[in-house]
Scaffold this active site. Sequence first.
Site, PDB file in Angstrom:
ATOM      1  CB  ALA A  89      17.326  60.209  24.628  1.00 11.88           C
ATOM      2  CB  ILE A  91      14.341  55.788  30.545  1.00 15.47           C
ATOM      3  CG1 ILE A  91      13.012  55.556  29.791  1.00 15.47           C
ATOM      4  CG2 ILE A  91      14.723  57.249  30.531  1.00 15.47           C
ATOM      5  CD1 ILE A  91      11.799  56.084  30.536  1.00 15.47           C
ATOM      6  CE1 TYR A 153      16.703  50.327  27.716  1.00 12.07           C
ATOM      7  CE2 TYR A 153      17.491  48.088  27.394  1.00 12.07           C
ATOM      8  CZ  TYR A 153      17.729  49.446  27.452  1.00 12.07           C
ATOM      9  OH  TYR A 153      19.006  49.924  27.239  1.00 12.07           O
ATOM     10  N   PRO A 183      24.933  48.242  22.790  1.00 11.45           N
ATOM     11  CG  PRO A 183      25.133  50.349  23.740  1.00 11.45           C
ATOM     12  CD  PRO A 183      24.265  49.551  22.824  1.00 11.45           C
ATOM     13  CE1 TYR A 185      22.380  44.361  32.407  1.00 11.22           C
ATOM     14  CE2 TYR A 185      22.859  42.985  30.499  1.00 11.22           C
ATOM     15  CZ  TYR A 185      21.983  43.420  31.479  1.00 11.22           C
ATOM     16  OH  TYR A 185      20.712  42.924  31.525  1.00 11.22           O
ATOM     17  CB  VAL A 186      27.606  50.488  29.740  1.00  8.08           C
ATOM     18  CG1 VAL A 186      28.634  51.609  29.805  1.00  8.08           C
ATOM     19  CG2 VAL A 186      27.451  49.973  28.312  1.00  8.08           C
TER      20      VAL A 186
HETATM   21  N1  CAA Z   1      15.991  35.495  35.625  1.00  8.15           N
HETATM   22  C1  CAA Z   1      15.213  34.455  36.025  1.00  8.15           C
HETATM   23  N2  CAA Z   1      14.366  34.522  37.059  1.00  8.15           N
HETATM   24  C2  CAA Z   1      14.301  35.695  37.703  1.00  8.15           C
HETATM   25  C3  CAA Z   1      15.068  36.830  37.333  1.00  8.15           C
HETATM   26  C4  CAA Z   1      15.948  36.663  36.263  1.00  8.15           C
HETATM   27  N3  CAA Z   1      16.744  37.683  35.863  1.00  8.15           N
HETATM   28  N4  CAA Z   1      14.753  37.852  38.172  1.00  8.15           N
HETATM   29  C5  CAA Z   1      13.819  37.384  39.032  1.00  8.15           C
HETATM   30  N5  CAA Z   1      13.569  36.080  38.748  1.00  8.15           N
HETATM   31  C6  CAA Z   1      12.656  35.188  39.440  1.00  8.15           C
HETATM   32  C7  CAA Z   1      12.886  35.285  40.954  1.00  8.15           C
HETATM   33  O1  CAA Z   1      13.895  34.384  41.349  1.00  8.15           O
HETATM   34  C8  CAA Z   1      11.538  34.919  41.473  1.00  8.15           C
HETATM   35  O2  CAA Z   1      11.348  33.536  41.385  1.00  8.15           O
HETATM   36  P1  CAA Z   1      10.422  32.761  42.461  1.00  8.15           P
HETATM   37  O3  CAA Z   1       9.055  33.339  42.332  1.00  8.15           O
HETATM   38  O4  CAA Z   1      10.522  31.335  42.062  1.00  8.15           O
HETATM   39  O5  CAA Z   1      11.042  33.057  43.795  1.00  8.15           O
HETATM   40  C9  CAA Z   1      10.611  35.549  40.472  1.00  8.15           C
HETATM   41  O6  CAA Z   1      11.345  35.645  39.245  1.00  8.15           O
HETATM   42  C10 CAA Z   1      10.245  36.928  40.959  1.00  8.15           C
HETATM   43  O7  CAA Z   1       9.512  37.540  39.958  1.00  8.15           O
HETATM   44  P2  CAA Z   1       9.115  39.040  40.191  1.00  8.15           P
HETATM   45  O8  CAA Z   1       8.131  39.404  39.164  1.00  8.15           O
HETATM   46  O9  CAA Z   1       8.689  39.232  41.625  1.00  8.15           O
HETATM   47  O10 CAA Z   1      10.492  39.753  39.912  1.00  8.15           O
HETATM   48  P3  CAA Z   1      11.187  40.821  40.818  1.00  8.15           P
HETATM   49  O11 CAA Z   1      10.243  41.958  41.043  1.00  8.15           O
HETATM   50  O12 CAA Z   1      11.809  40.165  41.978  1.00  8.15           O
HETATM   51  O13 CAA Z   1      12.382  41.283  39.852  1.00  8.15           O
HETATM   52  C11 CAA Z   1      13.286  42.639  38.166  1.00  8.15           C
HETATM   53  C12 CAA Z   1      12.095  41.813  38.610  1.00  8.15           C
HETATM   54  C13 CAA Z   1      13.538  43.787  39.184  1.00  8.15           C
HETATM   55  C14 CAA Z   1      12.989  43.241  36.832  1.00  8.15           C
HETATM   56  C15 CAA Z   1      14.544  41.744  38.115  1.00  8.15           C
HETATM   57  O14 CAA Z   1      14.234  40.590  37.381  1.00  8.15           O
HETATM   58  C16 CAA Z   1      15.717  42.417  37.426  1.00  8.15           C
HETATM   59  O15 CAA Z   1      16.341  43.310  37.971  1.00  8.15           O
HETATM   60  N6  CAA Z   1      16.057  41.932  36.219  1.00  8.15           N
HETATM   61  C17 CAA Z   1      17.201  42.429  35.481  1.00  8.15           C
HETATM   62  C18 CAA Z   1      16.785  43.567  34.613  1.00  8.15           C
HETATM   63  C19 CAA Z   1      17.966  44.078  33.846  1.00  8.15           C
HETATM   64  O16 CAA Z   1      18.869  43.360  33.428  1.00  8.15           O
HETATM   65  N7  CAA Z   1      17.971  45.370  33.605  1.00  8.15           N
HETATM   66  C20 CAA Z   1      19.018  45.991  32.852  1.00  8.15           C
HETATM   67  C21 CAA Z   1      18.994  47.464  33.123  1.00  8.15           C
HETATM   68  S1  CAA Z   1      20.370  48.283  32.362  1.00  8.15           S
HETATM   69  C22 CAA Z   1      19.997  48.201  30.738  1.00  8.15           C
HETATM   70  O17 CAA Z   1      18.943  47.832  30.326  1.00  8.15           O
HETATM   71  C23 CAA Z   1      21.076  48.669  29.814  1.00  8.15           C
HETATM   72  C24 CAA Z   1      21.246  47.746  28.700  1.00  8.15           C
HETATM   73  O18 CAA Z   1      20.886  48.069  27.598  1.00  8.15           O
HETATM   74  C25 CAA Z   1      21.911  46.435  28.931  1.00  8.15           C
END
Ligand code: CAA
Length: 246
Positions: A89, A91, A153, A183, A185-186
Amino acid sequence: MNNRIALVTGGMGDIGTAICQHFIELGAKVIAVDYVDKTQTANWQLQQKQLGFDIGVVYADVTQFESCAMMAKEVADRFGSVDILVNGAGITQDASFRKMTPEQWNKVVHTDLDSMFNVTKQFIDGMVTRGFGRVINISSVNGQKGQFGQTNYSSAKSGVYGFTKSLAQEVAKNGVTVNAISPGYVNSKMVMTVAENIREQIIATIPAGRLAKPEEIAWAIGFLAAERSAFITGINLPVNGGLHMY
Ligand code: CAA
């Protein structure tokens, strides 16, 4: 796995469903633990049955110890002793740290880390007493390498390693193995919550060039759960298409 009873938390999720199905294929009796409403549960169970998978279902809120204790009692009454526990489980509530709220932090840590204690505590004594057990904790590649937007996370998933390695040492003499799996990315609803442009950027960094199939995670868990894997304990098995190597 004949006659072994496997309990899978998060069992109705994408990875959880693949694990339940795979364990049934391996000959185990399987119980899925989940936290969704009765209609959704019944629909999922029926759908699985139509596919040929007869899976028991119990309810628990893995963030609450008492809820897990009630679930364990129900499992003992309806199904018997649990031999294999998959703590699956989990999130996400992604946000960069400066924007992250205490609620986002707490929800993820309670679900992804506290659940290790709340659920495992219910079944470990039985495994030790019977001299056989498999505990498999689902961590994540992002517990290993960190990820932008996942301080909550990644912290919880790293915590899963510490839990795994400590418990593995405590119960190794009793025929109980405790392992983690990480894992990458799935192809799952969880990963689909990541914005498409960010997801595409992430996929471009995976040497395998694609997302994992849920079954590919399930197969690795089946390996750790096998009787013959008795000497593998305290490990973290990465299944990430080469995204992170160490
Ligand atoms: N790497 C580097 N820079 C990043 C970035 C990243 N991944 N994501 C956003 N930024 C930068 C933007 O380009 C922006 O830069 P500027 O200010 O210079 O324009 C700045 O950071 C924006 O920062 P914010 O705080 O406003 O970020 P946001 O709200 O736009 O995005 C977030 C935040 C939604 C978390 C986004 O970063 C994201 O989706 N990240 C990926 C998260 C991820 O991989 N999740 C996995 C989920 S699945 C899982 O977790 C399963 C598993 O086990 C693998």
